[in-house]
Motif scaffolding. Structure first.
Motif, PDB file in Angstrom:
ATOM      1  N   UNK A   1       0.834  -1.209   0.000  1.00  0.00           N
ATOM      2  CA  UNK A   1       0.000   0.000   0.000  1.00  0.00           C
ATOM      3  C   UNK A   1       0.866   1.255   0.000  1.00  0.00           C
ATOM      4  N   UNK A   2       0.314   2.324  -0.526  1.00  0.00           N
ATOM      5  CA  UNK A   2       1.016   3.595  -0.531  1.00  0.00           C
ATOM      6  C   UNK A   2       2.087   3.706  -1.588  1.00  0.00           C
ATOM      7  N   UNK A   3       2.016   2.863  -2.634  1.00  0.00           N
ATOM      8  CA  UNK A   3       3.000   2.902  -3.713  1.00  0.00           C
ATOM      9  C   UNK A   3       2.285   3.045  -5.056  1.00  0.00           C
ATOM     10  N   UNK A   4       3.065   3.341  -6.078  1.00  0.00           N
ATOM     11  CA  UNK A   4       2.561   3.412  -7.445  1.00  0.00           C
ATOM     12  C   UNK A   4       3.193   2.330  -8.310  1.00  0.00           C
ATOM     13  N   UNK A   5       3.451   1.177  -7.715  1.00  0.00           N
ATOM     14  CA  UNK A   5       4.124   0.078  -8.406  1.00  0.00           C
ATOM     15  C   UNK A   5       3.309  -0.377  -9.611  1.00  0.00           C
ATOM     16  N   UNK A   6       3.981  -0.532 -10.747  1.00  0.00           N
ATOM     17  CA  UNK A   6       3.353  -1.016 -11.976  1.00  0.00           C
ATOM     18  C   UNK A   6       3.718  -2.464 -12.276  1.00  0.00           C
ATOM     19  N   UNK A   7       4.916  -2.870 -11.895  1.00  0.00           N
ATOM     20  CA  UNK A   7       5.374  -4.231 -12.138  1.00  0.00           C
ATOM     21  C   UNK A   7       5.916  -4.820 -10.841  1.00  0.00           C
ATOM     22  N   UNK A   8       5.328  -5.952 -10.423  1.00  0.00           N
ATOM     23  CA  UNK A   8       5.712  -6.602  -9.167  1.00  0.00           C
ATOM     24  C   UNK A   8       6.060  -8.058  -9.451  1.00  0.00           C
ATOM     25  N   UNK A   9       7.250  -8.472  -9.068  1.00  0.00           N
ATOM     26  CA  UNK A   9       7.725  -9.831  -9.327  1.00  0.00           C
ATOM     27  C   UNK A   9       8.026 -10.531  -8.005  1.00  0.00           C
ATOM     28  N   UNK A  10       7.213 -11.546  -7.689  1.00  0.00           N
ATOM     29  CA  UNK A  10       7.386 -12.343  -6.471  1.00  0.00           C
ATOM     30  C   UNK A  10       7.670 -13.804  -6.818  1.00  0.00           C
ATOM     31  N   UNK A  11       8.227 -14.027  -7.981  1.00  0.00           N
ATOM     32  CA  UNK A  11       8.493 -15.383  -8.458  1.00  0.00           C
ATOM     33  C   UNK A  11       9.584 -16.070  -7.646  1.00  0.00           C
ATOM     34  N   UNK A  12       9.574 -17.397  -7.732  1.00  0.00           N
ATOM     35  CA  UNK A  12      10.648 -18.220  -7.162  1.00  0.00           C
ATOM     36  C   UNK A  12      10.840 -17.980  -5.677  1.00  0.00           C
ATOM     37  N   UNK A  13       9.721 -17.982  -4.952  1.00  0.00           N
ATOM     38  CA  UNK A  13       9.748 -17.961  -3.492  1.00  0.00           C
ATOM     39  C   UNK A  13       9.108 -19.253  -2.990  1.00  0.00           C
ATOM     40  N   UNK A  14       8.593 -19.234  -1.780  1.00  0.00           N
ATOM     41  CA  UNK A  14       7.897 -20.392  -1.214  1.00  0.00           C
ATOM     42  C   UNK A  14       6.513 -19.972  -0.711  1.00  0.00           C
ATOM     43  N   UNK A  15       5.890 -19.070  -1.424  1.00  0.00           N
ATOM     44  CA  UNK A  15       4.619 -18.483  -0.989  1.00  0.00           C
ATOM     45  C   UNK A  15       3.508 -19.523  -1.000  1.00  0.00           C
ATOM     46  N   UNK A  16       2.871 -19.692   0.138  1.00  0.00           N
ATOM     47  CA  UNK A  16       1.740 -20.607   0.281  1.00  0.00           C
ATOM     48  C   UNK A  16       0.437 -19.862   0.547  1.00  0.00           C
ATOM     49  N   UNK A  17       0.550 -18.696   1.168  1.00  0.00           N
ATOM     50  CA  UNK A  17      -0.651 -17.977   1.608  1.00  0.00           C
ATOM     51  C   UNK A  17      -0.571 -16.508   1.204  1.00  0.00           C
ATOM     52  N   UNK A  18      -1.671 -16.033   0.624  1.00  0.00           N
ATOM     53  CA  UNK A  18      -1.791 -14.623   0.267  1.00  0.00           C
ATOM     54  C   UNK A  18      -3.088 -14.112   0.879  1.00  0.00           C
ATOM     55  N   UNK A  19      -3.020 -13.122   1.743  1.00  0.00           N
ATOM     56  CA  UNK A  19      -4.219 -12.605   2.398  1.00  0.00           C
ATOM     57  C   UNK A  19      -5.114 -11.875   1.394  1.00  0.00           C
ATOM     58  N   UNK A  20      -6.373 -11.733   1.739  1.00  0.00           N
ATOM     59  CA  UNK A  20      -7.413 -11.339   0.784  1.00  0.00           C
ATOM     60  C   UNK A  20      -7.173 -10.000   0.101  1.00  0.00           C
ATOM     61  N   UNK A  21      -6.574  -9.033   0.798  1.00  0.00           N
ATOM     62  CA  UNK A  21      -6.318  -7.727   0.189  1.00  0.00           C
ATOM     63  C   UNK A  21      -4.820  -7.420   0.157  1.00  0.00           C
ATOM     64  N   UNK A  22      -4.036  -8.456  -0.086  1.00  0.00           N
ATOM     65  CA  UNK A  22      -2.582  -8.277  -0.119  1.00  0.00           C
ATOM     66  C   UNK A  22      -2.147  -7.283  -1.181  1.00  0.00           C
ATOM     67  N   UNK A  23      -2.908  -7.215  -2.281  1.00  0.00           N
ATOM     68  CA  UNK A  23      -2.569  -6.292  -3.362  1.00  0.00           C
ATOM     69  C   UNK A  23      -3.578  -5.144  -3.434  1.00  0.00           C
ATOM     70  N   UNK A  24      -4.206  -4.874  -2.296  1.00  0.00           N
ATOM     71  CA  UNK A  24      -5.205  -3.808  -2.236  1.00  0.00           C
ATOM     72  C   UNK A  24      -4.610  -2.436  -2.481  1.00  0.00           C
ATOM     73  N   UNK A  25      -5.402  -1.583  -3.111  1.00  0.00           N
ATOM     74  CA  UNK A  25      -5.020  -0.190  -3.367  1.00  0.00           C
ATOM     75  C   UNK A  25      -3.771  -0.077  -4.230  1.00  0.00           C
ATOM     76  N   UNK A  26      -3.564  -1.045  -5.094  1.00  0.00           N
ATOM     77  CA  UNK A  26      -2.467  -0.955  -6.072  1.00  0.00           C
ATOM     78  C   UNK A  26      -3.085  -0.591  -7.423  1.00  0.00           C
ATOM     79  N   UNK A  27      -3.510   0.634  -7.531  1.00  0.00           N
ATOM     80  CA  UNK A  27      -4.296   1.061  -8.687  1.00  0.00           C
ATOM     81  C   UNK A  27      -3.479   1.139  -9.968  1.00  0.00           C
ATOM     82  N   UNK A  28      -2.160   1.202  -9.852  1.00  0.00           N
ATOM     83  CA  UNK A  28      -1.311   1.298 -11.040  1.00  0.00           C
ATOM     84  C   UNK A  28      -0.695  -0.038 -11.452  1.00  0.00           C
ATOM     85  N   UNK A  29      -0.973  -1.090 -10.687  1.00  0.00           N
ATOM     86  CA  UNK A  29      -0.351  -2.387 -10.964  1.00  0.00           C
ATOM     87  C   UNK A  29      -0.813  -2.931 -12.318  1.00  0.00           C
TER      88      UNK A  29
END
Length: 326
Positions: free
Chosen positions: A111-139
């Motif tokens: 939150x609070x960013x203007x990120x357009x490109x987000x790369x979370x590849x090649x991790x061990x992510x199992x859980x993403x909360x419901x509004x994890x990408x909330x308010x990312x209007x420029x994504x």
């Protein structure tokens, strides 16, 4: 605040517009590295940090780098990111946290960013909360490939109206819900949705309703049967991949699909011949030249490549194709 000790080896380009840092354990604190220097920090627009040991990313680390546009923190053993860690980085457009050890993404992490490109590849992510990408209007682009995600939630993208590219390749997803991007009305762009190499068995009939796809890849899953109107409910699909699933005979309506590949399924030979003779109807002039691709016989031999510790799990590749075109 957690302190880190590293020897920094940084290369600064002319006018300090870019810094590339590799850190190795020593006695120099992270926050005293070159990009924390008062003269430099206000001129940096690209920071690339690799092979550091940063178990937790906090707001304190980068809060004063207000002009940075591209931030890459890779191979740094990052296990967690605190909420609002990138708050105030108003110029940040590209963020890469790939090749780390993240296991979950919390609400309002970005939150609070203007990120357009987000790369979370090649991790061990199992859980993403419901509004994890909330308010990312420029994504516009989100990469989550090579993780361990099992459950897909459309609420992730309720507040990302400009998302046009989503890559979830090589996870453990088993089903797709209605309205995959959780938006009513017509989406603002043509979408690239990559869901290859998952474990998808069920797809809701309204999953793709009112979306226009440039790419829709559902190959290398466990799909046996699809709802009859699952694709015809979409506006248009330019490129559809259904190859390397478990489809025996029945296919849904393809009237909005321009090009599709259904090779390497468990085709019944009689059904395959009937499908060859079946006329494909289209709803648009562009789709009137629909290309159908089959592979026969339908071999499904899978060979795992060598395991790499940065992968969420093994990557699987099928045997080189033997194609028949109709």
């Amino acid at each position: 605040m957690t302190s880190y000790t590293f020897l920094s080896l940084c290369f600064l380009t002319t006018y300090y517009s870019f810094v590339l840092c590799d850190y190795y354990k020593n006695d120099s604190p992270l926050l005293n590295s070159p990009f924390n220097n008062e003269q430099i920090k206000n001129q940096l627009d690209h920071i690339h940090i690799t092979y550091e040991n940063i178990p937790t990313i906090t707001r304190e680390i980068f809060k004063k780098l207000s002009l940075v546009k591209k931030l890459e923190i890779e191979f740094c053993n990052v296990k967690s990111v605190e909420k609002n860690s990138f708050w105030g980085l108003e110029n940040l457009r590209k963020l890469s946290l790939k090749h780390n050890l993240l296991t979950e993404i919390q609400n309002n992490t970005f939150s609070g960013t203007n990120i357009e490109e987000l790369d979370l590849s090649d991790n061990q992510i199992e859980r993403i909360e419901s509004t994890a990408f909330g308010h990312m209007h420029n994504l516009r682009s989100l990469k989550l490939k090579n993780n361990r995600i099992q459950t897909y939630q459309n609420t992730w993208f309720k507040l990302t109206p400009n998302l046009c590219s989503l890559n979830l390749q090589n996870n453990f997803i088993t089903s797709l819900p209605a309205r995959i991007l959780d938006r009513r009305g017509i989406w603002s762009c043509s979408i690239d949705l990559i869901l290859s190499y998952n474990r998808i068995e069920e797809v809701d009939e309204e999953a793709f309703s009112n979306y226009k796809f440039n790419k829709l890849y559902l190959d290398h899953n466990n799909i046996n049967v699809l709802p009859s109107k699952v694709f015809s409910n979409s506006i248009q699909i330019m490129d559809l991949k259904l190859n390397n699933n478990r489809i025996v005979c029945t296919l849904p309506e393809m009237k909005t699909v321009q090009r599709y590949d259904v090779s390497a399924n468990l085709w019944d030979e009689k059904c395959l011949l009937e499908f060859e003779d079946k006329k494909v109807t289209t709803s648009t002039q562009e789709a009137s030249t629909t290309e159908r691709v089959f592979r026969y016989p339908p071999g499904r031999d899978i060979f795992p490549p060598p395991f790499h510790s940065s992968m969420g799990r093994f990557r699987y590749r099928s045997r080189p194709p033997y194609y028949m075109r109709f």
